[in-house]
Write a protein that holds these residues in place. Structure first.
Motif, PDB file in Angstrom:
ATOM      1  N   GLN A  24     -10.501  54.949   9.687  1.00 58.36           N
ATOM      2  CA  GLN A  24     -11.431  55.148  10.810  1.00 58.36           C
ATOM      3  C   GLN A  24     -12.044  53.831  11.289  1.00 58.36           C
ATOM      4  O   GLN A  24     -12.987  53.835  12.072  1.00 58.36           O
ATOM      5  N   LEU A  25     -11.492  52.701  10.872  1.00 59.46           N
ATOM      6  CA  LEU A  25     -12.110  51.395  11.126  1.00 59.46           C
ATOM      7  C   LEU A  25     -11.401  50.617  12.229  1.00 59.46           C
ATOM      8  O   LEU A  25     -10.171  50.564  12.285  1.00 59.46           O
ATOM      9  N   LEU A  26     -12.203  49.983  13.082  1.00 60.94           N
ATOM     10  CA  LEU A  26     -11.729  49.029  14.075  1.00 60.94           C
ATOM     11  C   LEU A  26     -12.501  47.723  13.879  1.00 60.94           C
ATOM     12  O   LEU A  26     -13.672  47.748  13.492  1.00 60.94           O
ATOM     13  N   ILE A  27     -11.858  46.573  14.162  1.00 65.96           N
ATOM     14  CA  ILE A  27     -12.565  45.292  14.085  1.00 65.96           C
ATOM     15  C   ILE A  27     -12.258  44.455  15.316  1.00 65.96           C
ATOM     16  O   ILE A  27     -11.157  44.516  15.864  1.00 65.96           O
ATOM     17  N   SER A  28     -13.254  43.670  15.757  1.00 64.65           N
ATOM     18  CA  SER A  28     -13.070  42.824  16.925  1.00 64.65           C
ATOM     19  C   SER A  28     -14.126  41.726  16.933  1.00 64.65           C
ATOM     20  O   SER A  28     -15.027  41.710  16.092  1.00 64.65           O
ATOM     21  N   HIS A  29     -14.020  40.801  17.914  1.00 67.42           N
ATOM     22  CA  HIS A  29     -14.947  39.671  17.993  1.00 67.42           C
ATOM     23  C   HIS A  29     -16.108  39.906  18.954  1.00 67.42           C
ATOM     24  O   HIS A  29     -17.185  39.340  18.780  1.00 67.42           O
ATOM     25  N   ASP A  30     -15.878  40.674  20.038  1.00 64.75           N
ATOM     26  CA  ASP A  30     -16.841  40.786  21.137  1.00 64.75           C
ATOM     27  C   ASP A  30     -17.024  39.427  21.818  1.00 64.75           C
ATOM     28  O   ASP A  30     -18.135  39.044  22.189  1.00 64.75           O
ATOM     29  N   ASP A  31     -15.931  38.700  21.998  1.00 69.19           N
ATOM     30  CA  ASP A  31     -15.969  37.407  22.672  1.00 69.19           C
ATOM     31  C   ASP A  31     -15.775  37.575  24.179  1.00 69.19           C
ATOM     32  O   ASP A  31     -15.325  38.630  24.656  1.00 69.19           O
ATOM     33  N   GLY A  32     -16.054  36.524  24.934  1.00 67.96           N
ATOM     34  CA  GLY A  32     -15.854  36.528  26.373  1.00 67.96           C
ATOM     35  C   GLY A  32     -16.655  35.419  27.028  1.00 67.96           C
ATOM     36  O   GLY A  32     -17.221  34.548  26.365  1.00 67.96           O
ATOM     37  N   TRP A  33     -16.715  35.465  28.377  1.00 69.44           N
ATOM     38  CA  TRP A  33     -17.421  34.454  29.162  1.00 69.44           C
ATOM     39  C   TRP A  33     -18.469  35.118  30.051  1.00 69.44           C
ATOM     40  O   TRP A  33     -18.208  36.169  30.660  1.00 69.44           O
ATOM     41  N   SER A  34     -19.647  34.513  30.157  1.00 66.71           N
ATOM     42  CA  SER A  34     -20.689  34.993  31.065  1.00 66.71           C
ATOM     43  C   SER A  34     -20.635  34.205  32.367  1.00 66.71           C
ATOM     44  O   SER A  34     -20.267  33.016  32.386  1.00 66.71           O
ATOM     45  N   VAL A  35     -20.994  34.887  33.459  1.00 69.17           N
ATOM     46  CA  VAL A  35     -21.046  34.243  34.771  1.00 69.17           C
ATOM     47  C   VAL A  35     -22.397  33.535  34.898  1.00 69.17           C
ATOM     48  O   VAL A  35     -23.447  34.161  34.790  1.00 69.17           O
ATOM     49  N   GLU A  36     -22.375  32.232  35.133  1.00 72.69           N
ATOM     50  CA  GLU A  36     -23.591  31.428  35.234  1.00 72.69           C
ATOM     51  C   GLU A  36     -23.790  30.957  36.674  1.00 72.69           C
ATOM     52  O   GLU A  36     -22.842  30.517  37.324  1.00 72.69           O
ATOM     53  N   ASN A  37     -25.042  31.059  37.160  1.00 78.31           N
ATOM     54  CA  ASN A  37     -25.384  30.611  38.509  1.00 78.31           C
ATOM     55  C   ASN A  37     -26.416  29.494  38.407  1.00 78.31           C
ATOM     56  O   ASN A  37     -27.582  29.739  38.109  1.00 78.31           O
ATOM     57  N   ASN A  38     -25.993  28.265  38.637  1.00 77.69           N
ATOM     58  CA  ASN A  38     -26.885  27.112  38.605  1.00 77.69           C
ATOM     59  C   ASN A  38     -27.070  26.588  40.020  1.00 77.69           C
ATOM     60  O   ASN A  38     -26.263  25.814  40.534  1.00 77.69           O
ATOM     61  N   ASP A  39     -28.172  27.097  40.673  1.00 79.75           N
ATOM     62  CA  ASP A  39     -28.480  26.702  42.062  1.00 79.75           C
ATOM     63  C   ASP A  39     -27.297  26.942  42.988  1.00 79.75           C
ATOM     64  O   ASP A  39     -26.965  26.105  43.838  1.00 79.75           O
ATOM     65  N   GLY A  40     -26.675  28.104  42.818  1.00 80.89           N
ATOM     66  CA  GLY A  40     -25.571  28.476  43.693  1.00 80.89           C
ATOM     67  C   GLY A  40     -24.209  28.015  43.225  1.00 80.89           C
ATOM     68  O   GLY A  40     -23.192  28.420  43.779  1.00 80.89           O
ATOM     69  N   GLU A  41     -24.174  27.187  42.201  1.00 83.53           N
ATOM     70  CA  GLU A  41     -22.892  26.746  41.644  1.00 83.53           C
ATOM     71  C   GLU A  41     -22.493  27.694  40.517  1.00 83.53           C
ATOM     72  O   GLU A  41     -23.188  27.792  39.497  1.00 83.53           O
ATOM     73  N   ILE A  42     -21.393  28.399  40.695  1.00 87.23           N
ATOM     74  CA  ILE A  42     -20.966  29.434  39.754  1.00 87.23           C
ATOM     75  C   ILE A  42     -19.978  28.856  38.744  1.00 87.23           C
ATOM     76  O   ILE A  42     -19.028  28.157  39.098  1.00 87.23           O
ATOM     77  N   SER A  43     -20.238  29.172  37.477  1.00 83.25           N
ATOM     78  CA  SER A  43     -19.345  28.722  36.420  1.00 83.25           C
ATOM     79  C   SER A  43     -19.247  29.806  35.357  1.00 83.25           C
ATOM     80  O   SER A  43     -19.995  30.794  35.388  1.00 83.25           O
ATOM     81  N   LEU A  44     -18.330  29.642  34.419  1.00 77.55           N
ATOM     82  CA  LEU A  44     -18.171  30.568  33.304  1.00 77.55           C
ATOM     83  C   LEU A  44     -18.554  29.861  32.011  1.00 77.55           C
ATOM     84  O   LEU A  44     -18.158  28.720  31.773  1.00 77.55           O
ATOM     85  N   LYS A  45     -19.329  30.554  31.175  1.00 82.49           N
ATOM     86  CA  LYS A  45     -19.802  29.989  29.914  1.00 82.49           C
ATOM     87  C   LYS A  45     -19.405  30.908  28.774  1.00 82.49           C
ATOM     88  O   LYS A  45     -19.642  32.115  28.824  1.00 82.49           O
ATOM     89  N   LEU A  46     -18.807  30.350  27.741  1.00 79.91           N
ATOM     90  CA  LEU A  46     -18.387  31.138  26.586  1.00 79.91           C
ATOM     91  C   LEU A  46     -19.599  31.779  25.920  1.00 79.91           C
ATOM     92  O   LEU A  46     -20.645  31.138  25.762  1.00 79.91           O
ATOM     93  N   PHE A  47     -19.478  33.061  25.542  1.00 82.15           N
ATOM     94  CA  PHE A  47     -20.562  33.744  24.836  1.00 82.15           C
ATOM     95  C   PHE A  47     -21.005  32.915  23.624  1.00 82.15           C
ATOM     96  O   PHE A  47     -20.171  32.407  22.880  1.00 82.15           O
ATOM     97  N   GLY A  48     -22.288  32.841  23.411  1.00 83.72           N
ATOM     98  CA  GLY A  48     -22.800  32.127  22.251  1.00 83.72           C
ATOM     99  C   GLY A  48     -23.013  33.060  21.073  1.00 83.72           C
ATOM    100  O   GLY A  48     -24.145  33.241  20.625  1.00 83.72           O
ATOM    101  N   ASN A  49     -21.933  33.640  20.565  1.00 92.56           N
ATOM    102  CA  ASN A  49     -22.069  34.645  19.511  1.00 92.56           C
ATOM    103  C   ASN A  49     -21.537  34.183  18.160  1.00 92.56           C
ATOM    104  O   ASN A  49     -21.224  34.987  17.296  1.00 92.56           O
ATOM    105  N   GLY A  50     -21.437  32.860  18.000  1.00 88.80           N
ATOM    106  CA  GLY A  50     -21.047  32.350  16.691  1.00 88.80           C
ATOM    107  C   GLY A  50     -19.617  31.906  16.558  1.00 88.80           C
ATOM    108  O   GLY A  50     -19.214  31.417  15.500  1.00 88.80           O
TER     109      GLY A  50
END
Length: 347
Positions: free
Chosen positions: A276-302
């Motif tokens: 009944q077990l599943l395993i995963s990382h829950d990794d990904g990238w967040s959308v960042e808006n820095n004064d209108g400049e859009i970038s992707l930042k890796l999740f800070g989850n370790g």
């Protein structure tokens, strides 16, 4: 023969791939719905059942922020998916819901370029103080909400023809409130019609037990529910719900929490509940808006590198802890396909 210890994880993964292709497991009925259409469960191979590509945390009722350039996103993300394929992984379940950055066109393009099976979802996310819920979720009935999701299932998402392969919900801690209950009951309506599994981001074990109770009260089998982030509960709560048939998903495996996750997996092994077990990382990238400049930042989850810790560290730790090749194959190959398979009887 002396084996290079640095090669051990790759050797283990090769054995898992060999097992997946050659052992006489019972063939699954039904299918998996990817962003490129149906595949058989046997085509999934090694799978990551809870990951992300891009997630936008601005909130459902905010002004829509500028979108990242798809070419730029592909340039950032594709090498990591290619590395997954090198690690023997064939399938990734992308768990970002609507109103929090779901981007099915990007998923389809990345799947085509990488040859990784990617599965997207339908549903709403009501955790984090309802920040990612659209206004109509408060005023519509469960039947009306379910109809939105059913349309995506039947016709595709936003005119793309890309269909979801599961239902994704999110709730907080403790017993579900009235909105969370309504959304779960809406998901149950669709699951009964479609056969889609309900993956529940869940704040703690008390919430997970309430979810299972609601499924049972509404006549849906517990095996149609995945307790996402089951690491937020206790060993005893995971044992209880696994015995009821709920899929227990330990998401968030990271370089810094290897021993903690090893203990949780070992407990389930001791209780004969690895099925009944599943395993995963829950990794990904967040959308960042820095004064209108859009970038992707890796999740800070370790994790310093996305999607890699299980294959570069955790599988080796499982092996040294006495887990057999067949047990690891069950966790990483057999369980995901059984958890997410869409039964044709439900259609």
């Amino acid at each position: 023969m002396k084996i290079n210890i640095n090669l051990l994880p790759k050797i283990i993964i090769l054995f898992i791939c060999f097992s997946a292709c050659n052992q006489n497991y019972e063939e699954s009925t039904g299918y998996i719905m990817t962003v490129n259409g149906k595949i058989s469960p046997e085509q999934m191979g090694i799978s990551l059942p809870h990951e992300h590509i891009t997630t936008d945390f601005i909130g459902a009722e905010k002004v829509k922020q500028p979108q990242y350039q798809q070419d730029s996103a592909v340039e950032i993300i594709l090498p990591h998916l290619n590395k997954l394929l090198e690690n023997g992984v064939n399938t990734l379940f992308e768990c970002t819901p609507n109103y929090i950055g779901r981007d099915v066109k990007l998923l389809q393009r990345l799947s085509e370029l990488s040859q990784i099976n990617i599965i997207t979802n339908t549903g709403y996310y009501s955790a984090v103080d309802k920040k990612f819920l659209p206004a109509h979720a408060y005023t519509e009935t469960k039947e009306e909400i379910s109809a939105h999701w059913e349309k995506e299932w039947m016709e595709g998402i936003n005119g793309t023809g890309i269909k979801p392969g599961f239902i994704k919900l999110g709730v907080g801690k403790g017993k579900l409130d009235s909105i969370e209950v309504k959304l779960l009951e809406a998901a149950i309506l669709l699951s009964k019609k479609s056969g889609l599994t309900i993956a529940m981001h869940t704040g703690d074990g008390e919430a997970a037990k309430d979810e299972q109770r609601i499924l049972e009260a509404n006549g849906l089998e517990s095996g149609q529910m995945i307790w996402v982030h089951a690491q937020n509960g206790t060993d005893e709560e995971r044992e209880l719900l696994a015995k009821k048939g709920v899929w227990v998903s330990l998401d968030g495996i990271s370089e810094k929490r290897i021993e903690e996750y090893l203990q949780m997996v070992s407990y389930l092994k001791e209780k004969n509940l690895l099925h009944q077990l599943l395993i995963s990382h829950d990794d990904g990238w967040s959308v960042e808006n820095n004064d209108g400049e859009i970038s992707l930042k890796l999740f800070g989850n370790g994790n310093s590198k996305p999607y890699s810790t299980i294959f570069e560290i955790f599988v080796e730790r499982l092996t040294f802890a006495g887990f057999t090749r067949d047990e690891i194959t069950q966790i990483m190959v057999e369980n995901p396909k059984k958890a997410y398979v869409i039964d044709p009887i439900g259609n």
